[in-house]
Design a protein around this motif. Structure first.
Motif, PDB file in Angstrom:
ATOM      1  N   LEU A 167       0.760  -1.152   0.089  1.00  0.00           N
ATOM      2  CA  LEU A 167      -0.153   0.014  -0.116  1.00  0.00           C
ATOM      3  C   LEU A 167       0.786   1.138   0.003  1.00  0.00           C
TER       4      LEU A 167
ATOM      5  N   VAL B 126      -0.974   6.288  11.326  1.00  0.00           N
ATOM      6  CA  VAL B 126      -2.324   6.109  10.433  1.00  0.00           C
ATOM      7  C   VAL B 126      -3.545   6.631  10.974  1.00  0.00           C
TER       8      VAL B 126
ATOM      9  N   PHE C  74      -5.751   6.705   6.155  1.00  0.00           N
ATOM     10  CA  PHE C  74      -6.380   5.413   5.682  1.00  0.00           C
ATOM     11  C   PHE C  74      -7.876   5.359   6.118  1.00  0.00           C
TER      12      PHE C  74
ATOM     13  N   ARG D  65      -2.361   8.771   1.245  1.00  0.00           N
ATOM     14  CA  ARG D  65      -3.911   8.811   1.237  1.00  0.00           C
ATOM     15  C   ARG D  65      -4.415   7.073   0.700  1.00  0.00           C
ATOM     16  N   LEU D  66      -4.841   6.612   1.454  1.00  0.00           N
ATOM     17  CA  LEU D  66      -5.346   5.182   1.451  1.00  0.00           C
ATOM     18  C   LEU D  66      -6.910   5.106   1.529  1.00  0.00           C
TER      19      LEU D  66
ATOM     20  N   THR E  34      -8.551  -1.610   1.464  1.00  0.00           N
ATOM     21  CA  THR E  34      -9.290  -2.190   2.774  1.00  0.00           C
ATOM     22  C   THR E  34      -9.300  -3.750   2.273  1.00  0.00           C
TER      23      THR E  34
ATOM     24  N   LYS F 206      -8.576  -2.237   7.861  1.00  0.00           N
ATOM     25  CA  LYS F 206      -7.324  -1.927   7.551  1.00  0.00           C
ATOM     26  C   LYS F 206      -6.219  -2.911   7.848  1.00  0.00           C
TER      27      LYS F 206
ATOM     28  N   LEU G  54       0.868  -2.753   4.684  1.00  0.00           N
ATOM     29  CA  LEU G  54       1.366  -1.363   4.752  1.00  0.00           C
ATOM     30  C   LEU G  54       2.885  -1.117   4.209  1.00  0.00           C
TER      31      LEU G  54
END
Length: 357
Positions: A142, A159, A201, A225-226, A231, A240, A245
């Protein structure tokens, strides 16, 4: 009066009484006919008529049931035909072999199987692929690999959930729907960025998240930015998964209010209260003080600290209490050190002055 006259009169009276009685009887007999004309009533059906009516109703009920059953069979037939056509389309569409630009069939691991089994196996593989697309993240990593020297990689990764942690959806008659900034969010991002690699996230869609973060963070303190496609979908929740990560989990702290979204890594989670839009909230200011303490103490594994605070109902309140006790202890040590130094000066000064006299 003579006897004859008396008898004649009695006979006349008797006749009159008889006439009155006859008239009364005639009126009583005529009463039902008069009432029936004034208030007509339906004649009660005979036994045969009632039986015919019952049979007629049974026949109508039977015909209605037959019609309902026919309609039901027709519906089942249409549904079955539609399902069969859909199944045939799915097998043909998802089970067909791939072709090159020239239209030639590309062989795969199913090409040597019987034709029906080929199509079924390919269809199953395609369905599994689309299921994974929905349930699993869109990529294995990610975040990109940590920065190498001479670039500076922050020692810790923070996060953050966006909704109800940094902003809150709010609606008024004047403005309609908008996202309200949490009190202290600007200071929080500025101070946290000095020690942490900040990542937002969230399970929201990117088309919603990106414009909000552009307005919230014009200075670029948020590095990554996730959104939802990053997910895992587990038991009806977008979770998450920190394993994707690409960071050392010993140095990752997740701030969230929903335990379900971080249930795969509860040891890395610092849960705070969900912000509902109140203007007197100070959570972010307390939180940034906690994060700065962790970073300046150079904690090797943040999970040990988070595990300790997880045992309290209000972790931030407990952190403030610990800081208060630590400050009192430091002040007490300073006073004790001063008291140890002061008597030495006092004992030496009078003696010096006494000898000089």
């Amino acid at each position: 009066m003579s006897t004859r006259n008396f008898t004649s009169k009695s006979t006349d009276d008797t006749k009159e009484a008889t006439k009155g009685t006859s008239a009364a009887s005639a009126a009583v007999e005529a009463a039902p006919q008069i009432l029936s004309k004034l208030f007509p009533q339906t004649a009660e059906p005979t036994t045969e008529e009632a039986e015919r009516e019952r049979k007629k109703q049974e026949e109508e009920s039977r015909k209605e049931k037959e019609k309902s059953w026919k309609r039901m069979k027709l519906s089942f037939a249409i549904f079955g035909a539609s399902a069969g056509m859909l199944a045939f389309w799915a097998v043909y569409n998802f089970g067909s072999p791939e072709c090159d630009p020239e239209g030639n069939i590309i062989e795969d691991e199913f090409s040597k199987l019987p034709i029906v089994q080929q199509y079924l196996q390919r269809m199953w593989k395609s369905m599994t692929y689309y299921q994974k697309m929905i349930q699993e993240p869109s990529r294995a990593k990610l975040l990109p690999d940590p920065l190498k020297p001479p670039y500076i990689q922050p020692p810790y990764t923070l996060v953050l959930e966006m909704k109800d942690v940094l902003v809150h959806p709010d609606w008024t008659y004047q403005t309609g729907w908008r996202f309200k900034k949490r009190p202290g969010v600007d200071t929080f991002l500025e101070q946290a960025a000095k020690h942490f690699e900040i990542v937002v996230f969230t399970a929201d869609q990117g088309m919603t998240v990106f414009p909000i973060l552009d307005a919230l963070d014009p200075n670029g303190y948020i590095m990554y930015r996730l959104v939802r496609d990053a997910t895992h979908f587990v038991d009806g929740h977008h979770v998450k998964n920190l394993d994707n990560l690409n960071r050392d989990l010993k140095r990752v702290i997740v701030i969230d209010w929903d335990p379900n979204s971080t249930k795969l890594h509860p040891d890395n989670t610092f849960n705070i209260a969900r912000w509902t839009g109140n203007d007197d909230d100070t959570t972010l200011l307390d939180l940034v003080a906690f994060l700065k303490t962790v970073a300046t103490a150079e904690i090797d594994d943040v999970r040990e600290v988070l595990q300790y605070y997880k045992s309290f109902d209000n972790p931030l309140a407990q952190f403030r209490e610990n800081q208060r006790k630590l400050l009192e202890q430091m002040e007490l040590q300073e006073r004790e050190e001063k008291q140890k130094e002061t008597p030495v000066v006092k004992r030496w000064t009078p003696s010096f002055l006494g000898r000089s006299r």
